[in-house]
Design a protein around this motif. Structure first.
Motif, PDB file in Angstrom:
ATOM      1  N   ASP A  82       0.813  -1.210   0.000  1.00 54.97           N
ATOM      2  CA  ASP A  82       0.000   0.000   0.000  1.00 54.97           C
ATOM      3  C   ASP A  82       0.851   1.266   0.000  1.00 54.97           C
ATOM      4  O   ASP A  82       2.041   1.235   0.319  1.00 54.97           O
ATOM      5  CB  ASP A  82      -0.933  -0.007   1.218  1.00 54.97           C
ATOM      6  CG  ASP A  82      -2.022  -1.052   1.104  1.00 54.97           C
ATOM      7  OD1 ASP A  82      -2.757  -1.012   0.094  1.00 54.97           O
ATOM      8  OD2 ASP A  82      -2.128  -1.922   1.995  1.00 54.97           O
ATOM      9  N   ASP A  83       0.198   2.369  -0.341  1.00 57.64           N
ATOM     10  CA  ASP A  83       0.816   3.685  -0.307  1.00 57.64           C
ATOM     11  C   ASP A  83      -0.066   4.580   0.559  1.00 57.64           C
ATOM     12  O   ASP A  83      -1.193   4.908   0.171  1.00 57.64           O
ATOM     13  CB  ASP A  83       0.957   4.262  -1.716  1.00 57.64           C
ATOM     14  CG  ASP A  83       1.641   5.605  -1.721  1.00 57.64           C
ATOM     15  OD1 ASP A  83       2.872   5.631  -1.790  1.00 57.64           O
ATOM     16  OD2 ASP A  83       0.923   6.617  -1.640  1.00 57.64           O
ATOM     17  N   ARG A  84       0.444   4.947   1.726  1.00 58.70           N
ATOM     18  CA  ARG A  84      -0.387   5.658   2.701  1.00 58.70           C
ATOM     19  C   ARG A  84      -0.872   7.009   2.192  1.00 58.70           C
ATOM     20  O   ARG A  84      -2.069   7.316   2.302  1.00 58.70           O
ATOM     21  CB  ARG A  84       0.360   5.792   4.032  1.00 58.70           C
ATOM     22  CG  ARG A  84      -0.517   6.319   5.171  1.00 58.70           C
ATOM     23  CD  ARG A  84       0.254   6.356   6.491  1.00 58.70           C
ATOM     24  NE  ARG A  84       0.643   5.014   6.900  1.00 58.70           N
ATOM     25  CZ  ARG A  84       1.905   4.552   6.847  1.00 58.70           C
ATOM     26  NH1 ARG A  84       2.878   5.325   6.402  1.00 58.70           N
ATOM     27  NH2 ARG A  84       2.174   3.323   7.239  1.00 58.70           N
ATOM     28  N   PRO A  85      -0.009   7.875   1.646  1.00 62.74           N
ATOM     29  CA  PRO A  85      -0.514   9.169   1.166  1.00 62.74           C
ATOM     30  C   PRO A  85      -1.597   9.029   0.100  1.00 62.74           C
ATOM     31  O   PRO A  85      -2.602   9.762   0.122  1.00 62.74           O
ATOM     32  CB  PRO A  85       0.742   9.848   0.611  1.00 62.74           C
ATOM     33  CG  PRO A  85       1.878   9.229   1.364  1.00 62.74           C
ATOM     34  CD  PRO A  85       1.469   7.800   1.558  1.00 62.74           C
ATOM     35  N   THR A  86      -1.412   8.093  -0.828  1.00 66.41           N
ATOM     36  CA  THR A  86      -2.419   7.900  -1.880  1.00 66.41           C
ATOM     37  C   THR A  86      -3.712   7.374  -1.284  1.00 66.41           C
ATOM     38  O   THR A  86      -4.814   7.832  -1.651  1.00 66.41           O
ATOM     39  CB  THR A  86      -1.888   6.936  -2.949  1.00 66.41           C
ATOM     40  OG1 THR A  86      -0.649   7.430  -3.458  1.00 66.41           O
ATOM     41  CG2 THR A  86      -2.872   6.792  -4.097  1.00 66.41           C
ATOM     42  N   PHE A  87      -3.613   6.415  -0.376  1.00 69.03           N
ATOM     43  CA  PHE A  87      -4.811   5.892   0.281  1.00 69.03           C
ATOM     44  C   PHE A  87      -5.578   7.018   0.973  1.00 69.03           C
ATOM     45  O   PHE A  87      -6.805   7.133   0.829  1.00 69.03           O
ATOM     46  CB  PHE A  87      -4.434   4.809   1.293  1.00 69.03           C
ATOM     47  CG  PHE A  87      -5.588   4.332   2.120  1.00 69.03           C
ATOM     48  CD1 PHE A  87      -6.372   3.274   1.690  1.00 69.03           C
ATOM     49  CD2 PHE A  87      -5.917   4.952   3.320  1.00 69.03           C
ATOM     50  CE1 PHE A  87      -7.467   2.847   2.439  1.00 69.03           C
ATOM     51  CE2 PHE A  87      -7.002   4.544   4.072  1.00 69.03           C
ATOM     52  CZ  PHE A  87      -7.774   3.473   3.627  1.00 69.03           C
ATOM     53  N   LEU A  88      -4.882   7.853   1.731  1.00 75.24           N
ATOM     54  CA  LEU A  88      -5.556   8.917   2.475  1.00 75.24           C
ATOM     55  C   LEU A  88      -6.149   9.968   1.553  1.00 75.24           C
ATOM     56  O   LEU A  88      -7.176  10.579   1.878  1.00 75.24           O
ATOM     57  CB  LEU A  88      -4.593   9.548   3.476  1.00 75.24           C
ATOM     58  CG  LEU A  88      -4.156   8.627   4.632  1.00 75.24           C
ATOM     59  CD1 LEU A  88      -3.072   9.296   5.474  1.00 75.24           C
ATOM     60  CD2 LEU A  88      -5.343   8.235   5.503  1.00 75.24           C
ATOM     61  N   ASP A  89      -5.538  10.178   0.384  1.00 81.76           N
ATOM     62  CA  ASP A  89      -6.125  11.090  -0.600  1.00 81.76           C
ATOM     63  C   ASP A  89      -7.501  10.599  -1.041  1.00 81.76           C
ATOM     64  O   ASP A  89      -8.415  11.409  -1.263  1.00 81.76           O
ATOM     65  CB  ASP A  89      -5.209  11.203  -1.827  1.00 81.76           C
ATOM     66  CG  ASP A  89      -4.036  12.137  -1.609  1.00 81.76           C
ATOM     67  OD1 ASP A  89      -4.059  12.907  -0.623  1.00 81.76           O
ATOM     68  OD2 ASP A  89      -3.092  12.097  -2.422  1.00 81.76           O
ATOM     69  N   ILE A  90      -7.637   9.284  -1.195  1.00 84.32           N
ATOM     70  CA  ILE A  90      -8.898   8.717  -1.688  1.00 84.32           C
ATOM     71  C   ILE A  90      -9.915   8.531  -0.568  1.00 84.32           C
ATOM     72  O   ILE A  90     -11.094   8.854  -0.720  1.00 84.32           O
ATOM     73  CB  ILE A  90      -8.634   7.368  -2.395  1.00 84.32           C
ATOM     74  CG1 ILE A  90      -7.644   7.548  -3.556  1.00 84.32           C
ATOM     75  CG2 ILE A  90      -9.943   6.747  -2.878  1.00 84.32           C
ATOM     76  CD1 ILE A  90      -8.067   8.540  -4.607  1.00 84.32           C
TER      77      ILE A  90
END
Length: 273
Positions: A82-90
């Motif tokens: 996973d990629d935390r910044p990308t996940f939180l963006d979505i």
């Protein structure tokens, strides 16, 4: 009685792509349908990491749409894919705890369930819990001395004497030291290894579920030598989830297959083998 479901290793990909020949969104759709139909009485669902195959925004958008079909509250945490910044963006930055990670504490039916985010992509497979997370965990355990605890995270917390032992949680002893401060931690449940295991480490019971992606047939270290070399066989299934049942006296973890295909996948589907 407390009842909750754990899904892990979903490995969702953008539309039009497959993961090692597998349509992972279709597998998640089957898992969601199975949970809604068979375990609609669950208190909540935890998605325990490797939500996306490569941390893409398009994959997280597909994941978000699909898990919204679940009829129970859902908690998500992250794994090494996973990629935390990308996940939180979505999904929204409000899902991050004060540690900055997707750590959660859930109090229900006399239990405390603690969910830890062990994602650290720079480690190339293994996981990490920061000092801030370990301090946060210690506080959550100290405030729950009057009740039993179950911990859920992506990475396994001890070696299994298999080929993937180099990608376990980094410095697991630090986590075990913190967990050991509580007198009644009844399970530490993980995904990550794509196989079902159970055991104890320093008296702490743990288990792993196979998850929703391909399954691994481990080649074990023997008493006469190290783990054999070469690629391990990987099967299309089963697609597996965990059903966790907690009463006053016990915690029971049932591994249930929502998909029962076991075909061996072609080695050329795994370019890194």
């Amino acid at each position: 009685m407390l009842k909750f479901i754990i899904l892990s290793d979903l490995h969702i990909v953008p539309e039009g792509k497959l993961s090692h020949g597998l349509d992972t969104l279709d597998r998640l759709t089957q898992a969601v349908g199975y949970v809604n139909e068979t375990h609609g009485d669950a208190d909540f669902v935890i998605c325990a990491g490797d939500l996306a195959d490569h941390g893409e925004a398009a994959a997280y958008k597909r994941l978000k749409t699909e898990i919204e079909r679940l009829n129970t509250p859902t908690y998500l945490t992250l794994g090494n894919h996973d990629d935390r910044p990308t996940f939180l963006d979505i999904f929204g930055s409000d899902l991050a705890s004060e540690t900055g990670n997707l750590d959660h504490v859930i109090d229900a039916e006399g239990y405390r369930v603690i969910v830890l985010d062990s994602s650290e992509p720079e480690l190339m497979g293994s996981g990490r819990l920061s000092k801030a997370q370990l301090d946060w965990l210690a506080g959550q355990l100290d405030r729950a001395m009057d009740r039993p605890v179950v911990i859920v995270l992506h990475h396994n917390i001890t070696k299994f004497h298999v080929q993937t032992d180099f990608i376990i949680l980094e410095e697991p002893e630090a986590l075990i030291d913190v967990v050991s401060r509580h007198p009644d931690v009844r399970q530490v449940i993980s995904g990550h290894v794509h196989m079902t295991t159970a055991g104890t480490v320093r008296g702490i019971p743990f288990c792993t579920l196979g998850g929703g992606h391909y399954s691994i047939e481990p080649m074990l270290e023997s008493r006469s030598g190290p783990v054999p070399g070469g690629p391990v066989p990987r099967r299309e299934g089963p697609g597996q989830l965990a059903v966790v049942l907690c009463d006053e006296a016990s915690v029971v973890v049932h591994m249930e297959n929502f998909l029962d295909r076991h075909l061996v996948l072609a080695p050329d589907l795994f370019g890194w083998s």
